[in-house]
Motif scaffolding. Structure first.
Motif, short mmCIF file in Angstrom:
data_model
loop_
_atom_site.label_atom_id
_atom_site.label_comp_id
_atom_site.label_asym_id
_atom_site.label_seq_id
_atom_site.Cartn_x
_atom_site.Cartn_y
_atom_site.Cartn_z
N MET A 99 0.79 -1.10 -0.14
CA MET A 99 -0.07 0.11 0.15
C MET A 99 0.86 1.31 0.02
N GLU A 100 0.56 2.23 -0.87
CA GLU A 100 1.54 3.60 -0.91
C GLU A 100 0.55 4.51 -1.45
N VAL A 101 1.00 5.75 -1.48
CA VAL A 101 0.36 7.07 -1.86
C VAL A 101 1.46 7.49 -2.76
N LEU A 102 0.93 7.86 -3.93
CA LEU A 102 1.56 8.41 -4.83
C LEU A 102 1.13 9.82 -5.38
N SER A 103 1.77 10.72 -5.93
CA SER A 103 1.37 11.97 -6.58
C SER A 103 1.00 11.34 -8.05
N LEU A 104 0.08 12.13 -8.60
CA LEU A 104 -0.24 11.65 -10.19
C LEU A 104 1.05 11.50 -11.01
N ARG A 121 -6.21 19.94 -9.06
CA ARG A 121 -6.23 20.50 -9.95
C ARG A 121 -6.08 20.25 -11.43
N GLY A 122 -6.76 20.90 -12.27
CA GLY A 122 -6.59 20.47 -13.77
C GLY A 122 -7.84 19.56 -14.23
N GLN A 123 -7.38 18.99 -15.56
CA GLN A 123 -8.53 18.22 -16.04
C GLN A 123 -7.93 17.43 -16.95
N GLY A 124 -8.72 16.47 -17.43
CA GLY A 124 -8.60 15.44 -18.50
C GLY A 124 -9.52 14.69 -19.04
N ASN A 128 -3.84 16.58 -18.53
CA ASN A 128 -3.10 17.48 -18.78
C ASN A 128 -1.76 17.92 -17.82
N ARG A 129 -0.95 18.88 -18.34
CA ARG A 129 0.29 19.02 -17.55
C ARG A 129 -0.05 19.65 -16.17
N GLN A 130 -1.43 20.46 -16.26
CA GLN A 130 -1.53 21.23 -15.12
C GLN A 130 -2.62 20.29 -14.12
N VAL A 131 -2.41 19.11 -14.33
CA VAL A 131 -3.39 18.33 -13.35
C VAL A 131 -2.35 18.20 -11.94
N PHE A 132 -3.11 18.26 -11.05
CA PHE A 132 -2.50 17.77 -9.59
C PHE A 132 -3.43 16.90 -8.70
N GLY A 133 -2.73 15.99 -8.29
CA GLY A 133 -3.67 15.14 -7.13
C GLY A 133 -2.86 13.91 -6.71
N HIS A 134 -3.33 13.12 -6.00
CA HIS A 134 -2.84 11.89 -5.48
C HIS A 134 -3.59 10.50 -5.82
N ALA A 135 -2.90 9.72 -5.69
CA ALA A 135 -3.53 8.46 -5.69
C ALA A 135 -3.05 7.25 -4.55
N VAL A 136 -4.06 6.53 -4.22
CA VAL A 136 -3.51 5.37 -3.08
C VAL A 136 -3.59 4.14 -4.03
N VAL A 137 -2.54 3.40 -3.72
CA VAL A 137 -2.37 2.11 -4.27
C VAL A 137 -2.54 1.37 -3.35
N ILE A 138 -3.82 0.35 -3.60
CA ILE A 138 -4.35 -0.53 -2.55
C ILE A 138 -4.18 -1.91 -2.94
N PRO A 139 -3.40 -2.61 -2.28
CA PRO A 139 -3.44 -4.18 -2.61
C PRO A 139 -4.87 -4.85 -2.60
N GLU A 140 -5.26 -5.67 -3.53
CA GLU A 140 -6.47 -6.10 -3.91
C GLU A 140 -7.36 -6.60 -2.42
#
Length: 263
Positions: free
Chosen positions: A1-6, A33-36, A66-78
């Protein structure tokens, strides 16, 4: 389990998220922030500010941010968070308190990850459980933006699910369509309408992502990658890679290794 920026999730190239693929783990993404746009639940959908996206393991998707997107993701083992939903959810969060709550949960899990304290993974798992509760509350409040599927969308979903398990089988587009009880022409029309890409292009994307991942992340010889992905010969595999990337398999591998070393 880890947290990553986009940005970290993309790592050494936009293909990591931009090509259709599936993962062995769950993803919870929070865009601040941003869109896609993305392939989400078998359709092309827009993404933007204060969108939360839960993608279950083994679900075909792609994200073009797009390049202006900012955010985070949590990667969660199944199996790490059994309370997480089984279905994909795309939430557009308009309530300010709900936005603040999820942002606070991401900040808390990021602090826990950075602290390297005893029981760190257990604490992170507890934060994920709170995220799961937040997610379910938002779904119940009507924040999920996914519409009731039409017949075309159900077919598109079914084809995406088929590619998750059979993209490397060597099956032709006609064989995939036959399995879904439609013609290849009809499947292509539906994919073009719902996803913006033909059925064959989607299959090629899934193969290309798998090929690039194996060439970048493993030492598997190119001929074995070709065989693993259902290509009839190493020469055909090389032509496929060159057609889509303008590079040979060896060049892609060298380029990926040089980026890792320089990073």
């Amino acid at each position: 389990m880890e947290v990553l920026s986009l940005a970290q999730l993309v790592r050494d190239g936009s293909w990591r998220l931009g090509l259709a693929h599936d993962r062995p783990d769950h993803l919870l993404i929070w865009i601040t922030r941003g869109q896609g746009v993305g392939l989400i639940d078998g359709a092309r959908r827009g993404l933007g500010l204060h969108n939360a996206l839960f993608i279950p393991a083994r679900t075909l998707f792609s994200l073009d941010l797009n390049r202006q997107v900012f955010g985070h993701a949590v990667v969660i083992p199944e199996r790490a968070a059994p309370s997480l939903p089984a279905a994909l959810h795309h939430l557009r969060i308009r309530d300010a308190q709900a936005q603040a709550d999820l942002t606070a949960l991401f900040e808390a899990i990021c602090r826990e990850q950075a602290a390297y304290r005893p029981l760190r993974q257990a604490a992170m798992a507890a934060h994920v459980e709170l995220m799961s509760i937040w997610l379910q509350r938002q779904v119940e409040s009507g924040a999920d933006s996914l519409p009731r599927p039409t017949a075309a969308q159900r077919l598109s979903r079914a084809y995406c699910a088929r590619l998750v398990s059979h993209y490397a089988s060597g099956a032709s587009l006609t064989e995939h369509a036959t399995f879904l009880n439609v013609t290849s022409a009809h499947l292509t029309r539906v994919c073009k309408t719902e996803i913006g890409k033909t059925a064959s292009a989607l299959l090629s994307e899934r193969l290309l992502h798998a090929a690039r991942r194996l060439l970048s992340d493993t030492d598997m010889p190119a001929k074995d990658v070709a065989s693993h992905l259902g290509f009839g010969s190493a020469a055909y595999f090389t032509r496929f890679i060159q057609h889509h990337t303008q590079s040979s398999p060896i060049q892609l591998r060298r380029s990926a290794r040089s980026r890792v070393q320089s990073g």
